[in-house]
Design an enzyme around this catalytic site. Structure first.
Site, PDB file in Angstrom:
ATOM      1  N   THR A 162       0.819  -1.217   0.000  1.00 53.34           N
ATOM      2  CA  THR A 162       0.000   0.000   0.000  1.00 53.34           C
ATOM      3  C   THR A 162       0.858   1.275   0.000  1.00 53.34           C
ATOM      4  O   THR A 162       1.928   1.323   0.610  1.00 53.34           O
ATOM      5  CB  THR A 162      -0.930   0.059   1.235  1.00 53.34           C
ATOM      6  OG1 THR A 162      -1.616  -1.177   1.348  1.00 53.34           O
ATOM      7  CG2 THR A 162      -1.934   1.184   1.153  1.00 53.34           C
ATOM      8  N   VAL A 169     -11.381  -7.572   0.046  1.00 49.56           N
ATOM      9  CA  VAL A 169     -11.196  -6.128   0.005  1.00 49.56           C
ATOM     10  C   VAL A 169     -10.576  -5.704   1.332  1.00 49.56           C
ATOM     11  O   VAL A 169     -11.078  -6.084   2.408  1.00 49.56           O
ATOM     12  CB  VAL A 169     -12.544  -5.412  -0.226  1.00 49.56           C
ATOM     13  CG1 VAL A 169     -12.396  -3.900  -0.072  1.00 49.56           C
ATOM     14  CG2 VAL A 169     -13.091  -5.753  -1.612  1.00 49.56           C
ATOM     15  N   GLY A 170      -9.514  -4.950   1.271  1.00 46.28           N
ATOM     16  CA  GLY A 170      -8.860  -4.489   2.491  1.00 46.28           C
ATOM     17  C   GLY A 170      -9.393  -3.148   2.942  1.00 46.28           C
ATOM     18  O   GLY A 170     -10.500  -2.721   2.571  1.00 46.28           O
ATOM     19  N   ASP A 171      -8.594  -2.468   3.731  1.00 45.75           N
ATOM     20  CA  ASP A 171      -9.008  -1.168   4.265  1.00 45.75           C
ATOM     21  C   ASP A 171      -8.830  -0.025   3.270  1.00 45.75           C
ATOM     22  O   ASP A 171      -9.492   1.016   3.377  1.00 45.75           O
ATOM     23  CB  ASP A 171      -8.210  -0.855   5.546  1.00 45.75           C
ATOM     24  CG  ASP A 171      -6.696  -0.838   5.294  1.00 45.75           C
ATOM     25  OD1 ASP A 171      -6.213  -1.649   4.473  1.00 45.75           O
ATOM     26  OD2 ASP A 171      -5.999  -0.026   5.925  1.00 45.75           O
ATOM     27  N   THR A 225      -1.077   2.056   6.143  1.00 45.08           N
ATOM     28  CA  THR A 225      -0.569   0.857   5.488  1.00 45.08           C
ATOM     29  C   THR A 225      -0.447  -0.222   6.564  1.00 45.08           C
ATOM     30  O   THR A 225      -0.446   0.076   7.753  1.00 45.08           O
ATOM     31  CB  THR A 225       0.815   1.088   4.843  1.00 45.08           C
ATOM     32  OG1 THR A 225       1.746   1.442   5.879  1.00 45.08           O
ATOM     33  CG2 THR A 225       0.777   2.206   3.810  1.00 45.08           C
ATOM     34  N   GLY A 226      -0.309  -1.454   6.116  1.00 44.73           N
ATOM     35  CA  GLY A 226      -0.203  -2.560   7.076  1.00 44.73           C
ATOM     36  C   GLY A 226      -1.480  -3.369   7.124  1.00 44.73           C
ATOM     37  O   GLY A 226      -2.254  -3.401   6.162  1.00 44.73           O
ATOM     38  N   GLY A 283      -4.723  -4.554   7.048  1.00 46.30           N
ATOM     39  CA  GLY A 283      -5.960  -3.866   6.707  1.00 46.30           C
ATOM     40  C   GLY A 283      -7.155  -4.294   7.526  1.00 46.30           C
ATOM     41  O   GLY A 283      -8.041  -3.476   7.830  1.00 46.30           O
TER      42      GLY A 283
HETATM   43  N1  GLY Z   1      -3.554  -2.213   4.141  1.00 42.91           N
HETATM   44  C1  GLY Z   1      -3.692  -2.883   2.910  1.00 42.91           C
HETATM   45  C2  GLY Z   1      -4.498  -4.087   2.970  1.00 42.91           C
HETATM   46  O1  GLY Z   1      -4.595  -4.709   4.006  1.00 42.91           O
HETATM   47  O2  GLY Z   1      -5.065  -4.449   1.953  1.00 42.91           O
END
Ligand code: GLY
Length: 338
Positions: free
Chosen positions: A183, A212-214, A234-235, A237
């Site tokens: 990210t 789907v992430g954050d 980032t990290g 999600g």
């Molecule tokens: N932070 C990115 C994800 O987890 O997709």
């Protein structure tokens, strides 16, 4: 009034895609020449989306379990109070531009999958059959080879086995730890105190198709309030999806908290809410890291993380140029592998 400032994840001052500027440098140059802050941050992250050297974002991002690159992104315009995101989008190298087109051209806030791709096509974006680079494809093939060798056919057991193989490949140094969740988030404030932000990613490596992430979710991987400031992440999600961390950070700043304290509050919330044994390490602490990049309308900023580490950094650009700074961490422990 503030001086223009740009804050991003560390990859925002690492990749140039063969050009002469990093993401934060490009965004700052545009701010300084009077560009809209959303145009500036999107032009910045476009550099990283197009650079196959960053295998966590855009073209060359590590694909899902089926070997397909599915991208998530969102953007928010503080003064105009507009926002939009796209999720599980295939075939477009710069999903941030599709999110911006959705923001500009519709009142929708989130499009996913085939619908997001159909919108992109209608908006004039080229749809490519495959966004893998040679490297991202080779890493997926190695992950698949190891997974198939285990002979696990049950889809749920296969998901868990796939996660463990990802951890192995991280431990062996085959993947950069910062590219596993990957990210890029980039936020900017101009000299009028106008704030905007964008987050874009290929998401968790070898995720279940459709995960789907954050990053495309307003309030999770990004939140901007034009009167207060911006926070992006980032990290891990899933922890931001559970805690709506970016929204929480902006609300803490609304109550008067400095960006650093607002970020540490969100990290403490994540720590407190991480009780699932599957997400805890042997110490009983979260088995992942998560990072926030925060700026308020006065230009005060912070990069914070759950854990510290030599590779737990953030990027800033001011009138003095771009630089990498260490994140301030909630816990005084080294970051786990992922
Ligand atoms: N932070 C990115 C994800 O987890 O997709």
């Amino acid at each position: 009034m503030p001086k223009p400032v740009v804050i991003a994840s560390a990859n925002g001052h690492r990749f140039r895609n063969g050009g002469d500027a990093t993401c934060v440098e490009r965004a700052w140059q545009m701010l300084a020449s009077g560009a809209d802050p959303l145009e500036a941050v999107i032009a910045g992250v476009n550099i990283v989306e197009l650079d196959p050297g960053d295998s966590s974002v855009g073209y060359g991002g590590l694909p899902n379990a089926d070997g397909v690159v599915q991208l998530d992104a969102c953007c928010m315009h503080g003064p105009r109070k507009r926002a939009a995101g796209v999720a599980a989008l295939e075939g477009v190298r710069r999903p941030s531009l599709v999110a911006r087109a959705l923001l500009e051209e519709t009142n929708h806030r989130l499009l996913a999958g085939a619908g997001a791709q159909a919108f992109a096509r209608a908006a004039g974006f080229a749809i490519e059959p495959d966004l893998n680079s040679d490297r991202s494809r080779a890493l997926w093939q190695e992950w698949t080879r190891r997974l198939d060798a285990l002979g696990v056919s049950d889809p749920i057991a296969r998901t868990h086995a796939g996660y463990r193989i990802g951890q192995q490949m991280l431990a062996e140094g085959l993947i950069d730890i910062n590219h596993y969740y990957g990210t890029i988030n980039c936020n900017a404030v101009n000299a009028r105190g106008e704030v905007c932000g964008v987050t874009t990613t290929s998401g968790l490596s070898w995720k279940l198709p459709g995960r789907v992430g954050d990053s495309p979710i307003l309030g999770a991987g990004l939140y901007v309030d034009g009167d207060i400031g911006a926070a992006g992440s980032t990290g891990h999600g899933e922890s931001n999806l559970y805690n709506l961390s970016a929204f929480l950070i902006v609300e803490e700043m609304r109550r008067g908290a400095h960006p650093k304290d607002a970020g540490l509050t969100a990290l403490a919330r994540i720590r407190a809410n991480t009780v699932d044994p599957a997400l805890l390490d042997a110490r009983g602490l979260p088995a992942f890291n998560v990072n926030f990049y925060i700026v308020n309308t006065r230009g005060e900023l912070a990069g914070v993380s759950l854990y510290r580490g030599s590779n737990v950094n953030y990027a800033v650009c001011t009138e003095h140029g771009g630089e990498i700074r260490p994140c301030e961490s909630l816990l005084d422990d080294p970051a786990p592998l992922a």
